[in-house]
Design a protein around this motif. Structure first.
Motif, PDB file in Angstrom:
ATOM      1  N   VAL A 161       0.866  -1.181   0.000  1.00 32.07           N
ATOM      2  CA  VAL A 161       0.000   0.000   0.000  1.00 32.07           C
ATOM      3  C   VAL A 161       0.905   1.236   0.000  1.00 32.07           C
ATOM      4  CG1 VAL A 161      -0.204   0.197   2.511  1.00 32.07           C
ATOM      5  CG2 VAL A 161      -2.029   1.067   1.059  1.00 32.07           C
ATOM      6  N   ALA A 162       0.489   2.305  -0.692  1.00 35.43           N
ATOM      7  CA  ALA A 162       1.263   3.540  -0.775  1.00 35.43           C
ATOM      8  C   ALA A 162       0.471   4.690  -0.166  1.00 35.43           C
ATOM      9  CB  ALA A 162       1.609   3.854  -2.227  1.00 35.43           C
ATOM     10  N   SER A 163       1.192   5.549   0.588  1.00 37.41           N
ATOM     11  CA  SER A 163       0.550   6.710   1.199  1.00 37.41           C
ATOM     12  C   SER A 163       1.632   7.661   1.682  1.00 37.41           C
ATOM     13  CB  SER A 163      -0.346   6.283   2.372  1.00 37.41           C
ATOM     14  OG  SER A 163      -0.993   7.404   2.946  1.00 37.41           O
ATOM     15  N   ASN A 164       1.371   8.984   1.578  1.00 36.76           N
ATOM     16  CA  ASN A 164       2.297  10.010   2.076  1.00 36.76           C
ATOM     17  C   ASN A 164       3.703   9.832   1.529  1.00 36.76           C
ATOM     18  OD1 ASN A 164       0.062  10.733   3.490  1.00 36.76           O
ATOM     19  ND2 ASN A 164       1.054  10.855   5.475  1.00 36.76           N
ATOM     20  N   ASN A 165       3.826   9.505   0.231  1.00 39.26           N
ATOM     21  CA  ASN A 165       5.126   9.296  -0.407  1.00 39.26           C
ATOM     22  C   ASN A 165       5.919   8.158   0.213  1.00 39.26           C
ATOM     23  OD1 ASN A 165       4.858  11.389  -2.332  1.00 39.26           O
ATOM     24  ND2 ASN A 165       5.401  12.909  -0.767  1.00 39.26           N
ATOM     25  N   LEU A 166       5.220   7.219   0.810  1.00 38.55           N
ATOM     26  CA  LEU A 166       5.840   6.037   1.394  1.00 38.55           C
ATOM     27  C   LEU A 166       5.173   4.794   0.815  1.00 38.55           C
ATOM     28  CD1 LEU A 166       6.022   7.078   5.165  1.00 38.55           C
ATOM     29  CD2 LEU A 166       7.895   7.114   3.503  1.00 38.55           C
ATOM     30  N   LEU A 167       5.967   3.747   0.672  1.00 35.82           N
ATOM     31  CA  LEU A 167       5.464   2.449   0.232  1.00 35.82           C
ATOM     32  C   LEU A 167       5.629   1.467   1.381  1.00 35.82           C
ATOM     33  CD1 LEU A 167       4.460   0.539  -2.063  1.00 35.82           C
ATOM     34  CD2 LEU A 167       6.876   0.042  -2.515  1.00 35.82           C
ATOM     35  N   PHE A 168       4.544   0.762   1.745  1.00 40.31           N
ATOM     36  CA  PHE A 168       4.572  -0.208   2.829  1.00 40.31           C
ATOM     37  C   PHE A 168       4.393  -1.597   2.239  1.00 40.31           C
ATOM     38  CE2 PHE A 168       4.207   2.916   6.213  1.00 40.31           C
ATOM     39  CZ  PHE A 168       3.627   3.997   5.560  1.00 40.31           C
ATOM     40  N   SER A 169       5.241  -2.535   2.696  1.00 38.81           N
ATOM     41  CA  SER A 169       5.155  -3.931   2.231  1.00 38.81           C
ATOM     42  C   SER A 169       5.037  -4.852   3.433  1.00 38.81           C
ATOM     43  CB  SER A 169       6.388  -4.307   1.394  1.00 38.81           C
ATOM     44  OG  SER A 169       7.575  -4.194   2.157  1.00 38.81           O
ATOM     45  N   GLY A 170       4.124  -5.815   3.345  1.00 40.25           N
ATOM     46  CA  GLY A 170       3.879  -6.725   4.450  1.00 40.25           C
ATOM     47  C   GLY A 170       4.311  -8.143   4.113  1.00 40.25           C
ATOM     48  N   SER A 171       4.926  -8.828   5.101  1.00 39.39           N
ATOM     49  CA  SER A 171       5.370 -10.213   4.933  1.00 39.39           C
ATOM     50  C   SER A 171       5.255 -10.902   6.282  1.00 39.39           C
ATOM     51  CB  SER A 171       6.808 -10.246   4.400  1.00 39.39           C
ATOM     52  OG  SER A 171       7.218 -11.570   4.136  1.00 39.39           O
ATOM     53  N   LEU A 172       6.085 -11.903   6.531  1.00 41.35           N
ATOM     54  CA  LEU A 172       6.015 -12.665   7.784  1.00 41.35           C
ATOM     55  C   LEU A 172       6.578 -11.840   8.933  1.00 41.35           C
ATOM     56  CD1 LEU A 172       5.415 -15.291   9.284  1.00 41.35           C
ATOM     57  CD2 LEU A 172       7.693 -16.080   8.673  1.00 41.35           C
ATOM     58  N   LYS A 173       5.696 -11.425   9.857  1.00 41.36           N
ATOM     59  CA  LYS A 173       6.061 -10.739  11.087  1.00 41.36           C
ATOM     60  C   LYS A 173       6.792  -9.415  10.856  1.00 41.36           C
ATOM     61  CE  LYS A 173       6.290 -14.972  13.859  1.00 41.36           C
ATOM     62  NZ  LYS A 173       7.101 -15.776  14.797  1.00 41.36           N
ATOM     63  N   ALA A 174       6.612  -8.788   9.705  1.00 44.98           N
ATOM     64  CA  ALA A 174       7.326  -7.537   9.456  1.00 44.98           C
ATOM     65  C   ALA A 174       6.591  -6.699   8.417  1.00 44.98           C
ATOM     66  CB  ALA A 174       8.746  -7.808   8.982  1.00 44.98           C
ATOM     67  N   ILE A 175       6.680  -5.355   8.606  1.00 45.15           N
ATOM     68  CA  ILE A 175       6.248  -4.377   7.609  1.00 45.15           C
ATOM     69  C   ILE A 175       7.449  -3.482   7.329  1.00 45.15           C
ATOM     70  CG2 ILE A 175       4.683  -2.469   7.074  1.00 45.15           C
ATOM     71  CD1 ILE A 175       2.750  -3.657   9.154  1.00 45.15           C
ATOM     72  N   LYS A 176       7.816  -3.367   6.063  1.00 43.17           N
ATOM     73  CA  LYS A 176       8.937  -2.506   5.708  1.00 43.17           C
ATOM     74  C   LYS A 176       8.413  -1.237   5.048  1.00 43.17           C
ATOM     75  CE  LYS A 176      12.615  -5.927   5.491  1.00 43.17           C
ATOM     76  NZ  LYS A 176      13.769  -6.456   4.737  1.00 43.17           N
ATOM     77  N   VAL A 177       9.092  -0.117   5.361  1.00 39.53           N
ATOM     78  CA  VAL A 177       8.688   1.196   4.887  1.00 39.53           C
ATOM     79  C   VAL A 177       9.755   1.706   3.923  1.00 39.53           C
ATOM     80  CG1 VAL A 177       7.953   3.514   5.555  1.00 39.53           C
ATOM     81  CG2 VAL A 177       7.627   1.588   7.139  1.00 39.53           C
ATOM     82  N   TRP A 178       9.331   2.041   2.697  1.00 38.92           N
ATOM     83  CA  TRP A 178      10.260   2.463   1.651  1.00 38.92           C
ATOM     84  C   TRP A 178       9.916   3.887   1.214  1.00 38.92           C
ATOM     85  CZ3 TRP A 178      13.573  -1.642   0.635  1.00 38.92           C
ATOM     86  CH2 TRP A 178      13.122  -2.902   1.033  1.00 38.92           C
TER      87      TRP A 178
END
Length: 544
Positions: free
Chosen positions: A352-369
């Motif tokens: 999902v993308a919001s506020n010029n950030l991209l969020f990615s979800g996987s096993l036990k973690a969300i990374k912010v790009w």
């Protein structure tokens, strides 16, 4: 604490399922009734989804192909593995099999705890790793099979005292047997092979090398013979079929010429009709209509090494997440691949993308790009399972995992609130003007107040996992569509929290929803996409 349990046929939720297992399996707590197969009445073993949409053990389906589904009387046939059920069973705790024994006076395959055995409890998906090193596992003395039975933790002490230790040179003909100290004395003063052991070792190495070379040559000869046989068969087949193929080719060429001539005549008629239509439209106020302007595939993005589970669009950029653990960035106008992000150690489930950030979800973690530099800014941790749902609003990010929804502030990237749910993993999240909704593995939709974060309702009615939620705003109020494993769509009124309509339009589980201009699109495992809108327009479907 469970004291007795049936054999491992009750399942570990994974494995080939080709044979009925016989290993003991004693759970620390009685599993949920929803994890039991309706055919064998035991915990699922290698759970699979059948053509009727229900879940059974793979072994039960394969061994009972002539039986019907006990729910809807459909013929049983495996479609796909039920990974969600297998993961849930894999998280259950069991006793080590070396701490179990056959129950006295029980049925065949019934087990109970052995107070003299291993006291450890492990997760089902980790049992093999533990049992491979368990100190209570029975082992045999490597020196003599007649030695008394041992446990793995007793072996080291036994070897110090064993009086059946053979001379290291027994493979060359030495027959000496004794204790460890006797063998040491024998090697120092008596053994005639000790003095020539280097020569014997070199000879043995050369023999082993020669045997390996002979085996390789035998394999090469067998391969060449096989290839010669296949080539001979192909040559014979080609010789027999070449004349027939030439005749078929001549006939096909004649037919093709006729079809080309007919197609040219048809194209001429169509172009003539199009000219008449354009002429009539040009005389009116509507303007020119070109009926040939239809949707076409403009390109294919190729590069992932596994299934693509999630897509996200931001401006002219398309982001795709896959089982190959990467996020790929594509330029939409040029269809060019711009960059590959080695995102996670596990499959990327949601973006999902919001506020010029991209969020990615996987096993036990969300990374912010950073959406522009594609650099990792931060990793959000503290999650308890797969992150299968991500939704962003103006100020917050909502993430769903096992029985938990976490709310993150988009500016500080800190978790500001945690909503506890029930019903297993959160598979879907939706945000309305006043509510937070989530769909769970155990068929429920939980509703919270958006401002107070208090749970105000649980919507029930589905009999399968709620895979997707979608919000539709109408002049009558806010409606929420839910899609489920039970093949149904339900429409919920958020004014009174009741189901106003149930739609059964698919022949398989409904996996996803999309909304555009008041229209709802649903995709299912029956390979169709349904398009639904308010009456009088009828619902349509597209076969994929």
């Amino acid at each position: 604490m469970a004291s007795k349990q049936l054999s491992a046929e009750e399942g570990a939720g994974s494995g080939s399922g080709t044979d009925s297992p016989t290993e003991p399996l004693v759970f620390t707590e009685t599993p949920s009734s929803k994890l039991f197969c309706l055919l064998c009445e035991r915990v699922f073993k290698d759970a699979v989804i059948t053509t009727c949409g229900h879940t059974f053990c793979r072994w039960c389906v394969n061994m009972k192909t002539n039986e019907k589904c006990p729910v809807d009387d459909s013929k049983l046939s495996v479609v796909v593995a039920n990974i969600a059920v297998s993961e849930q069973i894999g998280e259950l705790f069991i006793h080590c099999k070396y701490g179990c024994q056959q129950a006295d006076g029980g049925k065949m395959g019934e087990w109970e705890l052995d107070p003299r055995g291993c006291p450890m409890t492990v997760r089902v998906n980790a049992r093999k790793e533990h049992e491979a090193s368990c100190g209570y596992a029975p082992v045999s003395c490597p020196n003599n099979p007649n030695c008394p039975p041992l446990k793995r933790m007793e072996l080291e002490e036994h070897l110090k005292q064993c009086d059946h230790i053979r001379c290291p040179h027994h493979k060359y003909g030495c027959t000496f047997v004794g204790t460890s100290s006797d063998v040491s004395h024998h090697l120092t003063n008596i053994c005639r092979f000790e003095g020539i052991k280097e020569f014997l070792q070199q000879t043995e190495d050369k023999m082993r090398e020669m045997q390996l070379q002979l085996a390789q040559k035998d394999q090469e000869i067998a391969f060449l013979r096989s290839m010669l046989g296949r080539l001979s068969e192909k040559i014979d087949a080609l010789e027999k079929s070449v004349e027939v193929k030439l005749d078929v080719l001549d006939e096909s060429c004649n037919k093709l010429q006729d079809e080309v001539m007919e197609s040219r005549r048809d194209c001429a008629l169509i172009n003539d009709e199009l000219s008449h239509i354009n002429a009539r439209l040009n005389t009116g106020v509507v303007g020119t209509l070109d009926p040939q302007q239809i949707f076409r595939c403009k390109g294919t993005y190729v590069g992932h090494q596994g299934p693509v589970w999630t897509l996200c669009v931001h401006g002219d950029l398309l982001f795709s997440g896959s089982s190959d653990k990467t996020i790929k960035v594509w330029d939409i106008p040029s269809l060019e691949h711009m960059k590959t992000i080695q995102a996670h150690d596990n499959p990327v489930c949601t973006l999902v993308a919001s506020n010029n950030l991209l969020f990615s979800g996987s096993l036990k973690a969300i990374k912010v790009w950073d959406i522009h530099t594609l650099q990792l800014k931060r990793e959000l941790t503290g999650l308890n399972h797969w992150v299968r749902a991500l939704v962003a609003s103006t100020h917050y990010l909502y993430s769903g995992s096992y029985q938990t929804i976490k709310i993150w502030d988009l500016k500080s990237l800190e978790c500001v609130h945690v909503l506890q749910t029930s019903g297993g993993s959160v598979y879907s999240i939706a945000i309305t003007n006043h509510h937070i909704l989530c769909g769970t593995y155990e068929n429920c939709i939980h509703v919270w107040d958006l401002d107070s974060h208090e749970q105000i309702q649980t919507l029930t009615g589905h009999v399968g996992t709620v895979y997707a939620l979608a919000v539709v705003n109408t002049h009558e109020g806010t409606k929420v569509f839910s899609a489920s494993y039970d093949r149904s769509l339900r429409v919920w009124s958020m004014d009174n929290m009741i189901c106003t309509q149930t739609l059964l339009r698919h022949q398989g589980s409904v996996a996803c929803l999309a909304v555009s201009r008041g229209r709802v699109f649903s995709g299912a495992v029956d390979s169709t996409v349904k398009f639904l809108s308010r009456s009088p327009t009828r619902d349509h479907h597209v076969d994929l």
